[in-house]
Motif scaffolding. Structure first.
Motif, PDB file in Angstrom:
ATOM      1  N   VAL A   1     -49.976  97.677  33.364  1.00 41.78           N
ATOM      2  CA  VAL A   1     -50.782  97.754  34.575  1.00 41.78           C
ATOM      3  C   VAL A   1     -51.405  96.383  34.794  1.00 41.78           C
ATOM      4  N   VAL A   2     -51.166  95.824  35.980  1.00 38.58           N
ATOM      5  CA  VAL A   2     -51.673  94.493  36.305  1.00 38.58           C
ATOM      6  C   VAL A   2     -52.564  94.596  37.534  1.00 38.58           C
ATOM      7  N   THR A   3     -53.847  94.307  37.355  1.00 39.45           N
ATOM      8  CA  THR A   3     -54.746  94.286  38.507  1.00 39.45           C
ATOM      9  C   THR A   3     -54.607  92.938  39.192  1.00 39.45           C
ATOM     10  N   GLY A   4     -54.723  92.939  40.501  1.00 35.74           N
ATOM     11  CA  GLY A   4     -54.583  91.692  41.256  1.00 35.74           C
ATOM     12  C   GLY A   4     -53.173  91.141  41.147  1.00 35.74           C
ATOM     13  N   GLY A   5     -52.189  92.013  41.141  1.00 32.97           N
ATOM     14  CA  GLY A   5     -50.810  91.594  40.919  1.00 32.97           C
ATOM     15  C   GLY A   5     -50.081  91.049  42.134  1.00 32.97           C
ATOM     16  N   THR A   6     -50.795  90.826  43.233  1.00 34.71           N
ATOM     17  CA  THR A   6     -50.110  90.337  44.438  1.00 34.71           C
ATOM     18  C   THR A   6     -50.109  88.819  44.561  1.00 34.71           C
ATOM     19  N   LYS A   7     -50.985  88.144  43.827  1.00 32.89           N
ATOM     20  CA  LYS A   7     -51.046  86.677  43.939  1.00 32.89           C
ATOM     21  C   LYS A   7     -51.708  86.076  42.707  1.00 32.89           C
ATOM     22  N   GLY A   8     -51.570  84.791  42.582  1.00 39.25           N
ATOM     23  CA  GLY A   8     -52.230  84.060  41.508  1.00 39.25           C
ATOM     24  C   GLY A   8     -51.758  84.436  40.117  1.00 39.25           C
ATOM     25  N   ILE A   9     -52.699  84.463  39.194  1.00 45.71           N
ATOM     26  CA  ILE A   9     -52.384  84.745  37.798  1.00 45.71           C
ATOM     27  C   ILE A   9     -51.816  86.152  37.631  1.00 45.71           C
ATOM     28  N   GLY A  10     -52.396  87.125  38.335  1.00 41.97           N
ATOM     29  CA  GLY A  10     -51.892  88.498  38.248  1.00 41.97           C
ATOM     30  C   GLY A  10     -50.439  88.597  38.666  1.00 41.97           C
ATOM     31  N   ARG A  11     -50.079  87.892  39.718  1.00 44.53           N
ATOM     32  CA  ARG A  11     -48.690  87.895  40.190  1.00 44.53           C
ATOM     33  C   ARG A  11     -47.769  87.267  39.142  1.00 44.53           C
ATOM     34  N   ALA A  12     -48.187  86.154  38.571  1.00 42.54           N
ATOM     35  CA  ALA A  12     -47.384  85.480  37.546  1.00 42.54           C
ATOM     36  C   ALA A  12     -47.200  86.383  36.323  1.00 42.54           C
ATOM     37  N   ILE A  13     -48.245  87.089  35.944  1.00 40.97           N
ATOM     38  CA  ILE A  13     -48.146  88.010  34.814  1.00 40.97           C
ATOM     39  C   ILE A  13     -47.158  89.128  35.132  1.00 40.97           C
ATOM     40  N   ALA A  14     -47.261  89.692  36.329  1.00 41.44           N
ATOM     41  CA  ALA A  14     -46.340  90.759  36.736  1.00 41.44           C
ATOM     42  C   ALA A  14     -44.892  90.266  36.707  1.00 41.44           C
ATOM     43  N   GLU A  15     -44.648  89.076  37.227  1.00 37.75           N
ATOM     44  CA  GLU A  15     -43.295  88.511  37.235  1.00 37.75           C
ATOM     45  C   GLU A  15     -42.756  88.346  35.818  1.00 37.75           C
ATOM     46  N   ASN A  16     -43.571  87.812  34.921  1.00 37.46           N
ATOM     47  CA  ASN A  16     -43.140  87.604  33.536  1.00 37.46           C
ATOM     48  C   ASN A  16     -42.881  88.920  32.813  1.00 37.46           C
ATOM     49  N   LEU A  17     -43.710  89.910  33.054  1.00 37.01           N
ATOM     50  CA  LEU A  17     -43.498  91.223  32.442  1.00 37.01           C
ATOM     51  C   LEU A  17     -42.200  91.857  32.950  1.00 37.01           C
ATOM     52  N   LEU A  18     -41.945  91.734  34.241  1.00 36.60           N
ATOM     53  CA  LEU A  18     -40.706  92.273  34.807  1.00 36.60           C
ATOM     54  C   LEU A  18     -39.488  91.553  34.249  1.00 36.60           C
ATOM     55  N   THR A  19     -39.592  90.253  34.099  1.00 38.06           N
ATOM     56  CA  THR A  19     -38.499  89.470  33.527  1.00 38.06           C
ATOM     57  C   THR A  19     -38.221  89.909  32.084  1.00 38.06           C
ATOM     58  N   ALA A  20     -39.272  90.345  31.383  1.00 37.94           N
ATOM     59  CA  ALA A  20     -39.133  90.832  30.014  1.00 37.94           C
ATOM     60  C   ALA A  20     -38.736  92.313  29.982  1.00 37.94           C
ATOM     61  N   GLU A  21     -38.422  92.863  31.139  1.00 35.95           N
ATOM     62  CA  GLU A  21     -37.948  94.245  31.302  1.00 35.95           C
ATOM     63  C   GLU A  21     -39.004  95.309  31.032  1.00 35.95           C
ATOM     64  N   ALA A  22     -40.268  94.963  31.262  1.00 32.81           N
ATOM     65  CA  ALA A  22     -41.328  95.965  31.214  1.00 32.81           C
ATOM     66  C   ALA A  22     -41.349  96.687  32.560  1.00 32.81           C
ATOM     67  N   LYS A  23     -41.883  97.890  32.566  1.00 28.97           N
ATOM     68  CA  LYS A  23     -42.124  98.620  33.806  1.00 28.97           C
ATOM     69  C   LYS A  23     -43.538  98.253  34.232  1.00 28.97           C
ATOM     70  N   VAL A  24     -43.691  97.793  35.467  1.00 32.16           N
ATOM     71  CA  VAL A  24     -44.972  97.216  35.891  1.00 32.16           C
ATOM     72  C   VAL A  24     -45.583  98.005  37.038  1.00 32.16           C
ATOM     73  N   PHE A  25     -46.877  98.243  36.940  1.00 33.02           N
ATOM     74  CA  PHE A  25     -47.654  98.856  38.008  1.00 33.02           C
ATOM     75  C   PHE A  25     -48.711  97.846  38.420  1.00 33.02           C
ATOM     76  N   ILE A  26     -48.691  97.440  39.691  1.00 33.59           N
ATOM     77  CA  ILE A  26     -49.690  96.488  40.182  1.00 33.59           C
ATOM     78  C   ILE A  26     -50.652  97.196  41.122  1.00 33.59           C
ATOM     79  N   CYS A  27     -51.841  96.665  41.232  1.00 34.95           N
ATOM     80  CA  CYS A  27     -52.779  97.161  42.226  1.00 34.95           C
ATOM     81  C   CYS A  27     -53.443  95.971  42.902  1.00 34.95           C
ATOM     82  N   ALA A  28     -53.859  96.225  44.130  1.00 35.46           N
ATOM     83  CA  ALA A  28     -54.490  95.171  44.934  1.00 35.46           C
ATOM     84  C   ALA A  28     -55.384  95.819  45.984  1.00 35.46           C
ATOM     85  N   ARG A  29     -56.232  95.023  46.597  1.00 31.93           N
ATOM     86  CA  ARG A  29     -57.147  95.539  47.621  1.00 31.93           C
ATOM     87  C   ARG A  29     -56.555  95.515  49.017  1.00 31.93           C
TER      88      ARG A  29
END
Length: 86
Positions: free
Chosen positions: A32-60
């Motif tokens: 679960v990545v908060t703030g996954g639409t931009k910045g550090i949160g987005r980069a974390i989400a991208e890296n987790l997906l590249t590592a084949e994790a299942k990712v859930f993002i949230c944003a305002r």
């Protein structure tokens, strides 16, 4: 009390890199990545997906969330929801 001077190399330690073996431990985990639409949160989400994790993002912001989900879906399994965790 006098402040102590600290050497810069103690403050800014060398960046730890993740090994390939450590990345396989993330595979198929749910992240679960908060703030996954931009910045550090987005980069974390991208890296987790590249590592084949299942990712859930949230944003305002709904439109930013939709855009990020569309873009990130090409990297792996991602879902998201509007959420304000402030």
């Amino acid at each position: 009390i006098r402040p102590q001077r600290i050497a810069a190399d103690r403050v800014f330690e060398k960046e730890k890199t993740i090994t390939e073996n450590e990345m396989t431990e993330i595979k198929d985990k749910i992240a679960v990545v908060t703030g996954g639409t931009k910045g550090i949160g987005r980069a974390i989400a991208e890296n987790l997906l590249t590592a084949e994790a299942k990712v859930f993002i949230c944003a305002r912001n709904k439109s930013e969330l939709k855009r990020a989900l569309s873009q990130l879906s090409g990297l792996g399994q991602v879902e998201g929801e509007l959420c304000d965790v402030r």
